[in-house]
Structures are given as C-alpha cells and as structure tokens.
Design a protein around this motif. Structure first.
Motif, mmCIF file in Angstrom:
data_model
loop_
_atom_site.group_PDB
_atom_site.id
_atom_site.type_symbol
_atom_site.label_atom_id
_atom_site.label_comp_id
_atom_site.label_asym_id
_atom_site.label_seq_id
_atom_site.Cartn_x
_atom_site.Cartn_y
_atom_site.Cartn_z
ATOM 1 N N ILE A 49 0.989 -1.112 -0.051
ATOM 2 C CA ILE A 49 -0.018 0.137 -0.033
ATOM 3 C C ILE A 49 0.778 1.159 -0.003
ATOM 4 O O ILE A 49 1.516 1.357 0.956
ATOM 5 C CB ILE A 49 -0.866 0.037 1.313
ATOM 6 N N ASP A 50 0.948 2.009 -1.079
ATOM 7 C CA ASP A 50 1.448 3.498 -1.162
ATOM 8 C C ASP A 50 1.089 4.225 0.212
ATOM 9 O O ASP A 50 -0.176 4.437 0.265
ATOM 10 C CB ASP A 50 1.607 3.840 -2.489
ATOM 11 N N MET A 51 1.927 4.823 0.740
ATOM 12 C CA MET A 51 1.488 5.600 1.977
ATOM 13 C C MET A 51 2.318 6.820 2.094
ATOM 14 O O MET A 51 3.403 6.665 2.209
ATOM 15 C CB MET A 51 1.610 4.608 3.059
ATOM 16 N N THR A 52 1.558 8.084 2.355
ATOM 17 C CA THR A 52 2.393 9.279 2.677
ATOM 18 C C THR A 52 1.665 9.735 3.965
ATOM 19 O O THR A 52 0.462 10.020 4.024
ATOM 20 C CB THR A 52 2.220 10.300 1.552
ATOM 21 N N VAL A 53 2.340 9.828 5.236
ATOM 22 C CA VAL A 53 1.850 10.447 6.332
ATOM 23 C C VAL A 53 2.630 11.704 6.601
ATOM 24 O O VAL A 53 3.748 11.476 6.604
ATOM 25 C CB VAL A 53 1.982 9.119 7.441
ATOM 26 N N ARG A 54 1.817 12.573 7.106
ATOM 27 C CA ARG A 54 2.400 13.847 7.812
ATOM 28 C C ARG A 54 1.529 13.999 9.115
ATOM 29 O O ARG A 54 0.579 13.938 9.077
ATOM 30 C CB ARG A 54 2.508 14.847 6.904
ATOM 31 N N ALA A 55 2.554 14.092 10.041
ATOM 32 C CA ALA A 55 1.894 14.284 11.227
ATOM 33 C C ALA A 55 2.585 15.539 12.232
ATOM 34 O O ALA A 55 4.000 15.589 12.395
ATOM 35 C CB ALA A 55 2.041 13.181 12.111
ATOM 36 N N ASP A 56 1.951 16.467 12.657
ATOM 37 C CA ASP A 56 2.683 17.565 13.408
ATOM 38 C C ASP A 56 1.782 17.552 14.872
ATOM 39 O O ASP A 56 0.662 17.877 14.982
ATOM 40 C CB ASP A 56 2.285 19.090 12.863
ATOM 41 N N GLY A 57 2.455 16.813 16.035
ATOM 42 C CA GLY A 57 1.800 16.368 17.108
ATOM 43 C C GLY A 57 2.283 17.222 18.368
ATOM 44 O O GLY A 57 3.423 17.718 18.249
ATOM 45 N N ASP A 58 1.640 17.033 19.502
ATOM 46 C CA ASP A 58 2.083 17.670 20.642
ATOM 47 C C ASP A 58 3.118 16.620 21.550
ATOM 48 O O ASP A 58 3.186 16.191 22.435
ATOM 49 C CB ASP A 58 1.144 18.045 21.505
ATOM 50 N N LEU A 59 4.371 16.591 20.528
ATOM 51 C CA LEU A 59 5.436 15.674 21.146
ATOM 52 C C LEU A 59 6.205 16.224 22.186
ATOM 53 O O LEU A 59 6.805 15.481 22.938
ATOM 54 C CB LEU A 59 6.512 15.618 20.055
ATOM 55 N N HIS A 60 5.880 17.549 22.442
ATOM 56 C CA HIS A 60 6.555 18.267 23.632
ATOM 57 C C HIS A 60 5.962 17.392 24.915
ATOM 58 O O HIS A 60 6.543 17.420 26.121
ATOM 59 C CB HIS A 60 6.280 19.735 23.877
ATOM 60 N N ILE A 61 4.684 16.772 24.717
ATOM 61 C CA ILE A 61 3.954 16.158 26.028
ATOM 62 C C ILE A 61 4.457 14.687 25.961
ATOM 63 O O ILE A 61 5.153 14.291 26.730
ATOM 64 C CB ILE A 61 2.351 16.324 25.886
ATOM 65 N N ASP A 62 4.216 14.104 24.923
ATOM 66 C CA ASP A 62 4.733 12.476 24.655
ATOM 67 C C ASP A 62 4.205 12.064 23.300
ATOM 68 O O ASP A 62 3.851 12.964 22.591
ATOM 69 C CB ASP A 62 4.471 11.465 25.713
ATOM 70 N N ASP A 63 4.310 11.049 22.974
ATOM 71 C CA ASP A 63 4.115 10.571 21.439
ATOM 72 C C ASP A 63 2.799 10.011 21.354
ATOM 73 O O ASP A 63 2.366 9.486 20.165
ATOM 74 C CB ASP A 63 5.250 9.544 21.000
ATOM 75 N N HIS A 64 1.977 9.778 22.330
ATOM 76 C CA HIS A 64 0.633 9.193 22.404
ATOM 77 C C HIS A 64 -0.394 9.727 21.354
ATOM 78 O O HIS A 64 -0.734 8.904 20.606
ATOM 79 C CB HIS A 64 0.132 9.162 23.948
ATOM 80 N N HIS A 65 -0.618 11.004 21.471
ATOM 81 C CA HIS A 65 -1.562 11.627 20.620
ATOM 82 C C HIS A 65 -1.185 11.279 19.144
ATOM 83 O O HIS A 65 -2.045 11.169 18.322
ATOM 84 C CB HIS A 65 -1.751 12.983 20.933
ATOM 85 N N THR A 66 0.046 11.654 18.801
ATOM 86 C CA THR A 66 0.531 11.630 17.267
ATOM 87 C C THR A 66 0.405 9.899 16.981
ATOM 88 O O THR A 66 -0.182 9.676 16.002
ATOM 89 C CB THR A 66 1.988 11.769 17.309
ATOM 90 N N VAL A 67 0.691 9.038 17.816
ATOM 91 C CA VAL A 67 0.593 7.566 17.270
ATOM 92 C C VAL A 67 -0.855 7.343 17.136
ATOM 93 O O VAL A 67 -1.306 6.599 16.079
ATOM 94 C CB VAL A 67 1.497 6.840 18.251
ATOM 95 N N GLU A 68 -1.522 7.649 18.200
ATOM 96 C CA GLU A 68 -3.165 7.110 18.190
ATOM 97 C C GLU A 68 -4.027 7.826 16.872
ATOM 98 O O GLU A 68 -4.582 7.064 16.214
ATOM 99 C CB GLU A 68 -3.766 7.721 19.438
ATOM 100 N N ASP A 69 -3.669 9.010 16.592
ATOM 101 C CA ASP A 69 -4.301 9.754 15.679
ATOM 102 C C ASP A 69 -3.870 9.296 14.327
ATOM 103 O O ASP A 69 -4.773 9.366 13.294
ATOM 104 C CB ASP A 69 -4.073 11.361 15.914
#
Length: 195
Positions: A49-69
């Motif tokens: 599956i061709d895949m392009t992902v861009r994420a700008d998350g609140d990594l100053h807190i932790d990785d949780h929201h980025t990975v989940e979202d």
C-alpha cells in the motif's frame, strides 16, 4: 484506483494520510517519532500500500496523541479506499518470523471493528518510544478501519523485534485482504448483501 486522502486536525495533532491500495509499497512517512516512522514504512512496504503520512503533534507532551491519531486517520483512509468492498478478498492472515520473534495476525475488513491483542513487551521502551503505543496504533486502525483484527505474539524476547513483527504481520494480512479476486468481480465477499 482505490485511493484516499484523509486529514485530521485537532488541538493535539494535525495529521494527513494518503494511501493507494493498488500501489507497490512506496512510502514517505514523517511523524516526528523516528521509531514509529520506521514501523509505518514497514506497514507500507509489506502491504504494498503506497503511503504518505505527515503528522505535527504535541510531542512536547509525549508520542501518544501522534501515534493514536495516525492510527485513526489511517483507518479512515482504508475505509474510504476499499469503498464498497466488491471483488475484495476481505480476509487476511499471516504468521511472521523475525529472529527470536513470531507474531501471527488475522483480520477481517468487515465494518465490525474489534481488536484482540495478545502481545506483551518485555520492556516498556524501545529507545524513547513507549511500547504500549503499538497497541494504541492498532486500536485506532481497527476501530476506524472497520477491521476485526487479532494480533498474537507466539514468542519473542526483543521488544524491537516484537513491534516490527507485529507491523509486518499486519501488513501482510492487509495485503491479502485488500487484494481483488478475479473470480469475485462485482461481488461482495459476504452473503449478507452488504458489508
């Protein structure tokens, strides 16, 4: 072409996901979480599956929201890309060996989300990455992709290998499930008349 582009914009993350189910496993994933990018690359390469992902998350807190979202957005993209599911295999399964580790996965793209997770990690971290986030990703993927997903650790002692084997096993199962069957053209893989 079975493609989809999803954007998810919340107070915690800004995510965009673009996929092509009929690709060749080309990927360009940038989430700001190095280990997670590596796992997404594996998911793309081994599912084709061709895949392009861009994420700008609140990594100053932790990785949780980025990975989940990212899991949520990728699940939504899969739902859109499979469309009416006509001609699709629907089911997939794969037992993947990686060094000390074997992970087996089985899935049904059924519109009935359910995650069975039988994976324990021997360590809480892989580098700076929380191992519990692997489950969070697959929970988001299965819930928003309408996927019944079972992931079972058969054996393994290295947390990196366990996580990577899980992503690769699910990738191979997804590849099998989203493939079209020339004997099923225009038909649903169900007797219900709707999936």
């Amino acid at each position: 072409m079975r493609t989809a582009k999803i954007t998810r914009d919340t107070a915690e993350t800004k995510i965009s996901v673009e996929i092509n189910l009929d690709g060749t496993g080309i990927y360009d994933n940038q989430t700001g979480v190095g280990f997670f990018d590596h796992m997404l690359d594996q998911l793309s390469r081994h599912s084709l599956i061709d895949m392009t992902v861009r994420a700008d998350g609140d990594l100053h807190i932790d990785d949780h929201h980025t990975v989940e979202d990212v899991g949520i957005a990728l699940g939504q993209a899969l739902t859109e890309a499979v469309g009416d599911k006509k001609g699709m295999n629907r089911y997939g399964h794969f037992a993947l060996a990686m060094d000390d580790t074997q992970v087996a996965s089985a899935l049904d793209i059924s519109a009935r989300p359910f995650l069975v997770w039988n994976v324990d990690f021997p360590s809480a971290k892989i580098g700076t990455f929380d191992t519990e986030l692997v489950r969070e990703f697959f929970q988001g993927l299965s819930t928003h992709g309408g996927i019944t997903l079972h992931i079972d650790l058969v054996h393994g002692v290295n947390s990196h290998h366990i996580a990577e084997a899980a992503f690769k096993s699910v990738a191979k199962s997804l590849r099998m499930a989203v493939e079209t069957d020339p004997r099923m053209v225009g038909q649903l893989p169900s007797t219900k008349g709707k999936l």
